[in-house]
Design an enzyme around this catalytic site. Structure first.
Site, short mmCIF file in Angstrom:
data_model
loop_
_atom_site.label_atom_id
_atom_site.label_comp_id
_atom_site.label_asym_id
_atom_site.label_seq_id
_atom_site.Cartn_x
_atom_site.Cartn_y
_atom_site.Cartn_z
N PRO A 2 57.79 -23.01 -22.49
CA PRO A 2 56.38 -22.76 -22.77
C PRO A 2 56.21 -22.18 -24.17
CG PRO A 2 57.18 -21.36 -20.94
CD PRO A 2 58.32 -22.19 -21.41
N GLU A 3 55.60 -22.96 -25.04
CA GLU A 3 55.25 -22.50 -26.37
C GLU A 3 53.74 -22.26 -26.34
OE1 GLU A 3 56.98 -25.08 -29.40
OE2 GLU A 3 58.52 -25.73 -28.00
#
Length: 284
Positions: A2-3
């Site tokens: 998850p960015e």
DNA sequence: ATTTCATCCTGGAGGC
DNA sequence: TGCCTCCAGGATGAAA
């Protein structure tokens, strides 16, 4: 993975559902994931959280922040595989998945699960947090200071941060310099701006820096609109995949032709990370 | 100052 | 089929 766009997608999913709900119970399955001042006294903190309403669901870089009445907050850093799950409106809640570390139950009966197979994710229990300006409290609690949000960065600030001989990719991944990018969007941005990841940051011309900053913002915005990238693990709060993967130009595309020039995309290691480049578009 | 390396983890891939 | 090894990679802290 998850960015920024994935965490934004999670925040967008949680916000309309959780804001206004009253915390009925917090169940900690894995105390190990709790960090900060309440690391060993999490029962005390969660007892105080119980009964309060969730007022805000916000994001700072890759961190997701739930703020309740009185400034009590849970700050989630999702690591590699951290995700949230809400009951699917169609199917309702099925079985609790493996690797569920935290369950937030609300007074209306709904529950929100924090699930993280690899367990790199962490949760900080914080007091007196201002969701508009969370940095001071996060830093005081020992979280690493974050640089400016990638989407808010102006060229002047970006240029100032490029004054180092470090490789540009290393800089883009350094959350204390520019906050929000991870491996996928660093590679995509560098390709879009035609910059080789090993280039010393200080060697970028002003024009290249401007192009790179525009590329970073454009890639992040497009990824947010697509609900993030699912490469392997990411799912939104309803368990659905992000839709950006087919629009990746280089990440995971080694062996395929560059969409711009047709040269075969190569995989190499740069700044200790798997890195994808077009060897023709991105020179030295 | 900066880079490399190990650590934390599980699941998936590949070798045999 | 199954066991073994390797490895992805975000963040962090130690060592070079």
């Amino acid at each position: 993975m998850p960015e920024l766009p994935e965490v934004e997608s999670i925040a967008l999913g949680l916000r309309p559902v959780l804001v206004g709900k009253r915390v009925a119970r917090v169940c900690v399955g894995t105390p190990l994931v709790i960090r900060g001042p309440y690391r060993r006294r999490w029962r005390v903190f969660l007892a105080q959280l119980t009964g309060r309403r969730i007022e805000r669901v916000t994001r700072r870089a890759k961190r997701l922040i739930l703020t309740a009445e009185g400034g009590l907050a849970l700050v989630f850093q999702l690591g590699m595989t951290g995700k949230f799950l809400l009951p699917n409106p169609q199917e309702g809640r099925t079985a609790t998945p493996k690797h569920t570390h935290l369950i937030l139950s609300f007074s209306d009966g709904m529950a929100c699960l924090f699930v993280d197979p690899r367990r790199f994710g962490r949760v900080w229990c914080l007091r007196s947090l201002d969701p508009e300006a969370p940095d001071a409290v996060m830093e005081a609690a020992g979280l690493t200071p974050l640089g400016p949000e990638a989407l808010d960065m102006d060229l002047k600030t970006f240029l100032a941060r490029l004054r180092t001989g470090r490789p540009i990719k290393s800089l883009l991944l350094d959350q204390t310099r520019i906050a929000g990018l991870g491996n996928i969007y660093a590679d995509e941005s560098l390709w879009a701006a035609c910059v080789h990841p090993a280039r010393p940051a200080s060697s970028l011309t002003r024009a290249e820096a401007a192009k790179l900053l525009r590329a970073i913002k454009a890639v992040l915005r497009r990824a947010i609109r697509a609900g993030g990238t699912t490469f392997s693990d990411f799912r939104n709060v309803y368990g659905e995949m992000g839709r950006f993967r087919p629009r990746l130009k280089v990440y995971g595309c080694q062996g395929q032709p560059c969409p711009r020039c047709g040269t075969t995309i190569r995989y190499l290691r740069a700044s200790g990370r798997g890195t994808h480049i077009c060897p023709h578009c991105q020179v030295r």
